[in-house]
Motif scaffolding. Structure first.
Motif, mmCIF file in Angstrom:
data_model
loop_
_atom_site.group_PDB
_atom_site.id
_atom_site.type_symbol
_atom_site.label_atom_id
_atom_site.label_comp_id
_atom_site.label_asym_id
_atom_site.label_seq_id
_atom_site.Cartn_x
_atom_site.Cartn_y
_atom_site.Cartn_z
ATOM 1 N N ARG A 141 16.306 1.844 10.282
ATOM 2 C CA ARG A 141 15.562 1.976 11.548
ATOM 3 C C ARG A 141 14.092 1.621 11.353
ATOM 4 O O ARG A 141 13.481 0.994 12.219
ATOM 5 N N GLU A 142 13.531 1.988 10.208
ATOM 6 C CA GLU A 142 12.135 1.633 9.932
ATOM 7 C C GLU A 142 11.978 0.116 9.795
ATOM 8 O O GLU A 142 11.024 -0.462 10.309
ATOM 9 N N LEU A 143 12.927 -0.528 9.124
ATOM 10 C CA LEU A 143 12.870 -1.985 8.990
ATOM 11 C C LEU A 143 12.934 -2.676 10.346
ATOM 12 O O LEU A 143 12.227 -3.655 10.578
ATOM 13 N N ARG B 247 27.641 -7.386 4.748
ATOM 14 C CA ARG B 247 26.974 -7.250 6.052
ATOM 15 C C ARG B 247 27.742 -6.413 7.058
ATOM 16 O O ARG B 247 27.169 -5.973 8.047
ATOM 17 N N TRP B 248 29.005 -6.215 6.848
ATOM 18 C CA TRP B 248 29.835 -5.609 7.899
ATOM 19 C C TRP B 248 30.270 -4.200 7.583
ATOM 20 O O TRP B 248 31.152 -3.651 8.210
ATOM 21 N N GLY B 249 29.636 -3.582 6.588
ATOM 22 C CA GLY B 249 29.886 -2.191 6.287
ATOM 23 C C GLY B 249 31.215 -1.968 5.582
ATOM 24 O O GLY B 249 31.870 -2.901 5.125
ATOM 25 N N ALA B 250 31.599 -0.716 5.516
ATOM 26 C CA ALA B 250 32.793 -0.322 4.774
ATOM 27 C C ALA B 250 34.067 -0.511 5.569
ATOM 28 O O ALA B 250 35.154 -0.487 5.005
ATOM 29 N N ASP B 251 33.973 -0.685 6.868
ATOM 30 C CA ASP B 251 35.155 -0.838 7.712
ATOM 31 C C ASP B 251 35.749 -2.221 7.491
ATOM 32 O O ASP B 251 35.294 -3.206 8.057
ATOM 33 N N LEU B 252 36.764 -2.296 6.656
ATOM 34 C CA LEU B 252 37.350 -3.598 6.324
ATOM 35 C C LEU B 252 38.018 -4.256 7.510
ATOM 36 O O LEU B 252 38.235 -5.454 7.505
ATOM 37 N N GLY B 253 38.316 -3.487 8.531
ATOM 38 C CA GLY B 253 38.938 -4.065 9.724
ATOM 39 C C GLY B 253 37.936 -4.691 10.665
ATOM 40 O O GLY B 253 38.303 -5.384 11.612
ATOM 41 N N GLN C 284 24.996 0.589 14.603
ATOM 42 C CA GLN C 284 25.922 1.171 13.631
ATOM 43 C C GLN C 284 25.805 0.453 12.291
ATOM 44 O O GLN C 284 25.804 1.088 11.231
ATOM 45 N N LEU C 285 25.732 -0.867 12.331
ATOM 46 C CA LEU C 285 25.591 -1.636 11.098
ATOM 47 C C LEU C 285 24.250 -1.381 10.424
ATOM 48 O O LEU C 285 24.179 -1.266 9.200
ATOM 49 N N VAL C 286 23.186 -1.292 11.202
ATOM 50 C CA VAL C 286 21.873 -0.964 10.630
ATOM 51 C C VAL C 286 21.987 0.343 9.848
ATOM 52 O O VAL C 286 21.575 0.431 8.684
ATOM 53 N N ASP C 287 22.570 1.360 10.464
ATOM 54 C CA ASP C 287 22.684 2.665 9.818
ATOM 55 C C ASP C 287 23.580 2.616 8.589
ATOM 56 O O ASP C 287 23.250 3.184 7.545
#
Length: 77
Positions: A20-22, A64-70, A8-11
């Motif tokens: 995914r390519e990386l 690093r942890w995306g938009a989910d602030l929680g 999920q974090l990769v995406d």
């Protein structure tokens, strides 16, 4: 961190196609000259792989942890 959370974090952080390519092609010294996918297949914890990938790409901790602030950042070991 679970495998599902890793992907999920990769995406989210890297973009689904680019991320995914990386994970398939980027060889990281921090992972013993393996790609992230190879390291995961070899049993390296997803948290360790994620930190190695982010470190190599110079992604700051707050991004690093995306938009989910929680979402809680898993601790480094």
């Amino acid at each position: 961190m679970r495998f599902r959370e890793f992907w999920q974090l990769v995406d989210e952080v890297l973009g689904s196609a680019h991320g995914r390519e990386l994970t398939r092609s980027m060889v990281l010294g921090a992972l013993g000259q393996r790609t992230p996918e190879q390291a995961l297949d070899d049993g390296v914890e997803p948290r360790v792989v994620w930190h190695a990938l982010c470190d190599e790409l110079d992604i700051p901790d707050d991004k690093r942890w995306g938009a989910d602030l929680g979402r809680q950042a898993p601790p480094r070991r």
